[in-house]
Motif scaffolding. Structure first.
Motif, PDB file in Angstrom:
ATOM      1  N   GLY A   1       0.787  -1.219   0.000  1.00  0.00           N
ATOM      2  CA  GLY A   1       0.000   0.000   0.000  1.00  0.00           C
ATOM      3  C   GLY A   1       0.821   1.272   0.000  1.00  0.00           C
ATOM      4  O   GLY A   1       0.254   2.364   0.146  1.00  0.00           O
ATOM      5  N   LEU A   2       2.142   1.158  -0.164  1.00  0.00           N
ATOM      6  CA  LEU A   2       3.003   2.345  -0.114  1.00  0.00           C
ATOM      7  C   LEU A   2       4.056   2.255  -1.214  1.00  0.00           C
ATOM      8  O   LEU A   2       4.699   1.213  -1.376  1.00  0.00           O
ATOM      9  CB  LEU A   2       3.692   2.449   1.254  1.00  0.00           C
ATOM     10  N   ARG A   3       4.236   3.330  -1.949  1.00  0.00           N
ATOM     11  CA  ARG A   3       5.290   3.408  -2.958  1.00  0.00           C
ATOM     12  C   ARG A   3       6.402   4.296  -2.421  1.00  0.00           C
ATOM     13  O   ARG A   3       6.139   5.302  -1.743  1.00  0.00           O
ATOM     14  CB  ARG A   3       4.741   3.965  -4.268  1.00  0.00           C
ATOM     15  N   SER A   4       7.636   3.944  -2.744  1.00  0.00           N
ATOM     16  CA  SER A   4       8.781   4.728  -2.265  1.00  0.00           C
ATOM     17  C   SER A   4       9.717   5.031  -3.422  1.00  0.00           C
ATOM     18  O   SER A   4       9.772   4.289  -4.415  1.00  0.00           O
ATOM     19  CB  SER A   4       9.535   3.975  -1.170  1.00  0.00           C
ATOM     20  N   ALA A   5      10.459   6.132  -3.297  1.00  0.00           N
ATOM     21  CA  ALA A   5      11.464   6.513  -4.294  1.00  0.00           C
ATOM     22  C   ALA A   5      12.616   7.194  -3.562  1.00  0.00           C
ATOM     23  O   ALA A   5      12.402   7.946  -2.594  1.00  0.00           O
ATOM     24  CB  ALA A   5      10.869   7.456  -5.341  1.00  0.00           C
ATOM     25  N   LEU A   6      13.826   6.935  -4.032  1.00  0.00           N
ATOM     26  CA  LEU A   6      15.029   7.436  -3.372  1.00  0.00           C
ATOM     27  C   LEU A   6      15.925   8.153  -4.363  1.00  0.00           C
ATOM     28  O   LEU A   6      16.029   7.765  -5.529  1.00  0.00           O
ATOM     29  CB  LEU A   6      15.819   6.278  -2.756  1.00  0.00           C
TER      30      LEU A   6
ATOM     31  N   LEU B   1      13.911  11.114   0.178  1.00  0.00           N
ATOM     32  CA  LEU B   1      13.078   9.920   0.241  1.00  0.00           C
ATOM     33  C   LEU B   1      11.631  10.349   0.077  1.00  0.00           C
ATOM     34  O   LEU B   1      11.162  11.256   0.781  1.00  0.00           O
ATOM     35  CB  LEU B   1      13.282   9.202   1.578  1.00  0.00           C
ATOM     36  N   VAL B   2      10.917   9.706  -0.841  1.00  0.00           N
ATOM     37  CA  VAL B   2       9.503   9.984  -1.084  1.00  0.00           C
ATOM     38  C   VAL B   2       8.707   8.738  -0.711  1.00  0.00           C
ATOM     39  O   VAL B   2       8.994   7.637  -1.197  1.00  0.00           O
ATOM     40  CB  VAL B   2       9.255  10.368  -2.560  1.00  0.00           C
ATOM     41  N   LEU B   3       7.719   8.908   0.179  1.00  0.00           N
ATOM     42  CA  LEU B   3       6.810   7.826   0.568  1.00  0.00           C
ATOM     43  C   LEU B   3       5.395   8.260   0.189  1.00  0.00           C
ATOM     44  O   LEU B   3       4.930   9.325   0.621  1.00  0.00           O
ATOM     45  CB  LEU B   3       6.893   7.564   2.071  1.00  0.00           C
ATOM     46  N   GLN B   4       4.694   7.449  -0.582  1.00  0.00           N
ATOM     47  CA  GLN B   4       3.379   7.824  -1.105  1.00  0.00           C
ATOM     48  C   GLN B   4       2.386   6.683  -0.882  1.00  0.00           C
ATOM     49  O   GLN B   4       2.617   5.543  -1.305  1.00  0.00           O
ATOM     50  CB  GLN B   4       3.481   8.149  -2.592  1.00  0.00           C
ATOM     51  N   ALA B   5       1.299   7.038  -0.183  1.00  0.00           N
ATOM     52  CA  ALA B   5       0.245   6.043   0.049  1.00  0.00           C
ATOM     53  C   ALA B   5      -0.572   5.862  -1.223  1.00  0.00           C
ATOM     54  O   ALA B   5      -1.017   6.833  -1.828  1.00  0.00           O
ATOM     55  CB  ALA B   5      -0.658   6.503   1.193  1.00  0.00           C
ATOM     56  N   GLU B   6      -0.766   4.616  -1.608  1.00  0.00           N
ATOM     57  CA  GLU B   6      -1.520   4.341  -2.837  1.00  0.00           C
ATOM     58  C   GLU B   6      -3.017   4.505  -2.608  1.00  0.00           C
ATOM     59  O   GLU B   6      -3.509   4.240  -1.494  1.00  0.00           O
ATOM     60  CB  GLU B   6      -1.211   2.924  -3.316  1.00  0.00           C
TER      61      GLU B   6
ATOM     62  N   THR C   1       2.462  11.785  15.353  1.00  0.00           N
ATOM     63  CA  THR C   1       1.808  10.658  14.696  1.00  0.00           C
ATOM     64  C   THR C   1       0.652  11.176  13.840  1.00  0.00           C
ATOM     65  O   THR C   1      -0.101  12.061  14.268  1.00  0.00           O
ATOM     66  CB  THR C   1       1.276   9.649  15.724  1.00  0.00           C
ATOM     67  N   PHE C   2       0.531  10.644  12.637  1.00  0.00           N
ATOM     68  CA  PHE C   2      -0.566  11.004  11.756  1.00  0.00           C
ATOM     69  C   PHE C   2      -0.838   9.825  10.824  1.00  0.00           C
ATOM     70  O   PHE C   2      -0.047   8.876  10.754  1.00  0.00           O
ATOM     71  CB  PHE C   2      -0.243  12.280  10.954  1.00  0.00           C
ATOM     72  N   GLU C   3      -1.926   9.924  10.104  1.00  0.00           N
ATOM     73  CA  GLU C   3      -2.301   8.850   9.191  1.00  0.00           C
ATOM     74  C   GLU C   3      -1.996   9.262   7.760  1.00  0.00           C
ATOM     75  O   GLU C   3      -2.317  10.377   7.344  1.00  0.00           O
ATOM     76  CB  GLU C   3      -3.786   8.533   9.328  1.00  0.00           C
ATOM     77  N   LEU C   4      -1.334   8.370   7.041  1.00  0.00           N
ATOM     78  CA  LEU C   4      -1.101   8.581   5.604  1.00  0.00           C
ATOM     79  C   LEU C   4      -2.329   8.077   4.852  1.00  0.00           C
ATOM     80  O   LEU C   4      -2.576   6.862   4.766  1.00  0.00           O
ATOM     81  CB  LEU C   4       0.154   7.822   5.140  1.00  0.00           C
ATOM     82  N   ARG C   5      -3.086   9.006   4.314  1.00  0.00           N
ATOM     83  CA  ARG C   5      -4.298   8.649   3.575  1.00  0.00           C
ATOM     84  C   ARG C   5      -3.959   8.372   2.114  1.00  0.00           C
ATOM     85  O   ARG C   5      -2.916   8.806   1.624  1.00  0.00           O
ATOM     86  CB  ARG C   5      -5.327   9.769   3.691  1.00  0.00           C
ATOM     87  N   PRO C   6      -4.828   7.686   1.409  1.00  0.00           N
ATOM     88  CA  PRO C   6      -4.556   7.420  -0.012  1.00  0.00           C
ATOM     89  C   PRO C   6      -4.285   8.727  -0.778  1.00  0.00           C
ATOM     90  O   PRO C   6      -5.039   9.690  -0.669  1.00  0.00           O
ATOM     91  CB  PRO C   6      -5.847   6.745  -0.491  1.00  0.00           C
ATOM     92  N   GLY C   7      -3.201   8.733  -1.525  1.00  0.00           N
ATOM     93  CA  GLY C   7      -2.807   9.911  -2.290  1.00  0.00           C
ATOM     94  C   GLY C   7      -1.881  10.848  -1.551  1.00  0.00           C
ATOM     95  O   GLY C   7      -1.308  11.766  -2.155  1.00  0.00           O
ATOM     96  N   ASP C   8      -1.702  10.672  -0.205  1.00  0.00           N
ATOM     97  CA  ASP C   8      -0.773  11.517   0.553  1.00  0.00           C
ATOM     98  C   ASP C   8       0.670  11.153   0.214  1.00  0.00           C
ATOM     99  O   ASP C   8       1.002   9.972  -0.006  1.00  0.00           O
ATOM    100  CB  ASP C   8      -0.988  11.351   2.056  1.00  0.00           C
ATOM    101  N   THR C   9       1.535  12.165   0.205  1.00  0.00           N
ATOM    102  CA  THR C   9       2.957  11.968  -0.108  1.00  0.00           C
ATOM    103  C   THR C   9       3.803  12.620   0.970  1.00  0.00           C
ATOM    104  O   THR C   9       3.613  13.807   1.287  1.00  0.00           O
ATOM    105  CB  THR C   9       3.324  12.569  -1.475  1.00  0.00           C
ATOM    106  N   LEU C  10       4.744  11.865   1.535  1.00  0.00           N
ATOM    107  CA  LEU C  10       5.676  12.377   2.539  1.00  0.00           C
ATOM    108  C   LEU C  10       7.044  12.550   1.891  1.00  0.00           C
ATOM    109  O   LEU C  10       7.586  11.605   1.313  1.00  0.00           O
ATOM    110  CB  LEU C  10       5.768  11.418   3.728  1.00  0.00           C
ATOM    111  N   LEU C  11       7.602  13.759   1.982  1.00  0.00           N
ATOM    112  CA  LEU C  11       8.916  14.067   1.388  1.00  0.00           C
ATOM    113  C   LEU C  11       9.913  14.334   2.499  1.00  0.00           C
ATOM    114  O   LEU C  11       9.716  15.229   3.330  1.00  0.00           O
ATOM    115  CB  LEU C  11       8.816  15.282   0.463  1.00  0.00           C
ATOM    116  N   CYS C  12      11.020  13.583   2.510  1.00  0.00           N
ATOM    117  CA  CYS C  12      12.102  13.747   3.484  1.00  0.00           C
ATOM    118  C   CYS C  12      13.386  14.056   2.715  1.00  0.00           C
ATOM    119  O   CYS C  12      13.740  13.322   1.778  1.00  0.00           O
ATOM    120  CB  CYS C  12      12.291  12.472   4.303  1.00  0.00           C
TER     121      CYS C  12
END
Length: 639
Positions: free
Chosen positions: A395-400, A634-639, A564-575
């Motif tokens: 359920g999560l896509r990542s890119a580095l 690092l990009v983490l994206q909820a599908e 703490t938070f919830e990654l909802r579908p379509g949300d993207t976390l950028l580090c």
């Protein structure tokens, strides 16, 4: 050249020592390695340019640029090369302006005063001396020169007049790069008998002076031994010979010369060149079957090499060929073979010049191999500091993106994404203070501990608390060990003593949870002195996902907290690391005015890989010069 001048000064008692009469002085101590001649030339050029701009020589300021600067650079280059090759110690370089005499004084000192320079004009049982050709150049250019011996240092000095008229025909124009090699090599006389009768004096004192100095500069700047071999061939052919071949010892096998003086399976033919390119392949096949055999592997002087008549066509039925061993640092590194058709022998001036060039080639090959070893060690170390693969999360896509600024050393940025239990994964993006081996030590300490603590079930805040204390304890142990060594009178290694262990880190965990809407991902993270993570919502809004806290390894007993938070579908976390946020263009930084948030907002609707690629391209395009810091995101994206 005649006898070497005697000492230029007598040392009276200290009370009678006159104060030096000069209006400007520059001094530097250079390590006795292959880069010293190039550093010395750069020092001379920069110093004379500064003195000329400041008007240090008063009415004699104008001569400090142009031809006098070229002469000074050549003299210092030759003297430093002699000191490196023959003394093997650090080298002291000093420049002084003497307005009363209207001269520029150049001094090069080494710390092996028992080894006096020789004129190199007499034959020894082992062949021509390796000394003196550089000193002949110095004698030709300087108004006066000599040697001063002290108990702990030997100084070779030379004076250049600031009032003498320059000889505009002394040197050819300066050029650089591989294509310039042919221009730097002077065309020798084709009539060998005439050259022998005249001793080649005019050619040696004009073109050869510039040839050796500029060839040294070109060779010293090469970091690949095959490029050194190619450049050597371009320098020699067709100016000094019709063809040449360069054999190099293959360090990967650890074998080179055999007991009979020939090269064994550990040597390789790195370069063959002929003035007629149609003959190169046949010549390569011929010399590869007949590797050079030199009686003494440590003697660089020329030895006759069999003439490859069958490979050179009807115009190469006879000629002469010589082999020179390439020796540096007490080790044979290869062999240089040169040949000229239609002549029974090379003039002494040519053989001596090629021998001098061969020593410079050997130093360049040695420096290139040292650099290659360092790059290999750094690459292996870098691979060990980063994960071989990142975890895949349902359920999560990542890119580095991870780009070290210095390709020859370990990066100070690191990342990780790993499983830490059932339905639980952890991620980290960190930046260590400094680069190279020091940064590698901290990363090698931090990343395994992160994995260990995470798999032991510690939460995000607890992991940061313990890692902070670990870094502080490690720095204290190093400081205590250095203090004990100093108290015990034991020598300390440079770099011993209190070492900073600062680390900025973004660390978080991802847990699969059940929600009323279905399976979801709960993210808990904390930022310790690190650029804050950004959250791009499915609606296109960008918010910060953590609060700033103190760097790790700075404050004892620091208590960290997490969000703490919830990654909802379509949300993207950028580090990201500060190589992204602090990318500079003049006085501006990429993240000025929330530049990173604006860039992320423009990525709405893109998948993780495209977001990572777009942010990277925006960072690179922000400045006109390449990035000066390591870059990781690092990009983490909820599908």
């Amino acid at each position: 050249m005649g006898a070497i001048p005697t000492q230029r000064e007598i040392f009276p008692p200290a009370a009678e020592m006159p104060a030096p009469q000069y209006c400007a002085r520059a001094h530097a101590t250079l390590p006795g390695g292959s880069l010293a001649p190039g550093s010395a030339r750069a020092l001379v050029r920069a110093t004379l340019a500064d003195w000329a701009d400041d008007g240090q020589a008063g009415p004699l300021t104008a001569p400090l640029s142009g031809r006098l600067a070229d002469d000074a650079g050549l003299i210092v280059s030759e003297l430093v090369t002699n000191a490196v090759v023959h003394a093997g110690t650090d080298v002291d370089v000093t420049l002084r302006l003497e307005p009363d005499n209207g001269t520029l004084l150049l001094e090069v000192g080494d710390h092996h005063p028992s080894r006096a320079p020789r004129d190199g004009l007499t034959e020894t049982p082992d062949g021509p001396s390796e000394y003196g050709r550089g000193l002949r150049l110095v004698a030709a250019l300087a108004e006066s020169w000599g040697v001063t011996f002290r108990p702990d240092i030997k100084t070779v000095w030379a004076r250049l007049s600031l009032t003498a008229e320059p000889d505009d025909d002394a040197y050819p124009g300066e050029t650089g790069g591989l294509a310039a090699a042919g221009l730097l090599a002077p065309e020798p006389p084709r009539d060998w008998r005439a050259a022998e009768e005249s001793r080649g004096a005019d050619w040696l004192n004009r073109g050869a002076l510039s040839f050796l100095a500029e060839a040294s500069g070109l060779l010293a700047g090469q970091l690949d031994e095959d490029l050194v071999a190619s450049l050597t061939a371009q320098l020699i052919v067709p100016r000094l010979a019709d063809w040449c071949a360069v054999w190099l010892e293959d360090e990967s096998t650890g074998r080179g010369g055999r007991a009979d003086g020939a090269w064994g399976p550990g040597a390789r033919l790195a370069r063959v060149w002929h003035s007629c390119e149609a003959l190169i392949e046949d010549l390569r096949a011929a010399v590869e079957k007949d590797p050079p055999r030199l009686p003494d592997p440590m003697t660089s002087g020329p030895v006759a090499y069999p003439w490859p008549a069958q490979a050179l066509g009807p115009h190469g039925t006879y000629g002469t060929a010589l082999a020179y061993r390439l020796v540096a640092g007490g080790r044979p590194l290869g062999t240089l073979v040169i040949g000229r058709s239609g002549t029974p022998r090379f003039p002494d001036e040519i053989t001596g010049l090629v021998e001098d060039l061969g020593r410079r080639v050997a130093l360049a090959v040695g420096a290139a191999r040292q650099y290659a070893r360092q790059v290999t060690i750094s690459s292996v170390l870098q691979r060990g500091l980063l994960p071989g693969a990142v975890a895949e999360i349902p359920g999560l896509r990542s890119a580095l993106v991870h780009e070290p600024c210095d390709q020859g050393g370990p990066s100070g940025d690191f990342y990780d994404l790993f499983p830490a239990g059932e339905d639980r994964w952890c991620f980290a993006v960190g930046d260590v203070q400094g680069k190279g081996p020091e940064a590698a030590v901290v990363i090698g300490l931090a990343r395994p501990w992160l994995r260990l603590l995470a798999r032991e079930g510690y939460g995000v805040a607890d992991v940061l608390d313990r890692l902070n204390q670990l870094l502080l304890d490690d720095a204290t142990e190093v400081a205590d060990a250095a203090a004990r060594a100093l108290a015990g009178g034991r020598p300390t290694i440079p770099g011993d003593g209190p070492q900073t262990r600062f680390l900025s880190l973004l660390y978080g965990e991802l847990i699969l949870v059940d929600t009323p809407a279905g399976p979801g991902i709960r993210c808990t993270l904390a930022s310790a002195g690190h650029p804050l993570p950004l959250l791009l919502g499915a609606d296109g809004r960008v918010t910060t996902a953590a609060e700033p806290q103190t760097l790790l390894g700075v404050v004892e007993d620091e208590t960290y907290h997490s969000e703490t938070f919830e990654l909802r579908p379509g949300d993207t976390l950028l580090c990201v690391t500060d190589g992204v946020t602090e990318r500079r263009c003049g006085s501006r930084q990429f993240d000025d005015g929330d530049g990173l948030a604006t860039a992320l907002a423009g990525c709405a609707g893109l998948d993780a890989e495209l977001i990572a690629e777009r942010i990277r391209n925006l960072v690179h395009d922000f400045g006109t010069r390449p990035p000066e810091d390591d870059l990781a995101l690092l990009v983490l994206q909820a599908e």
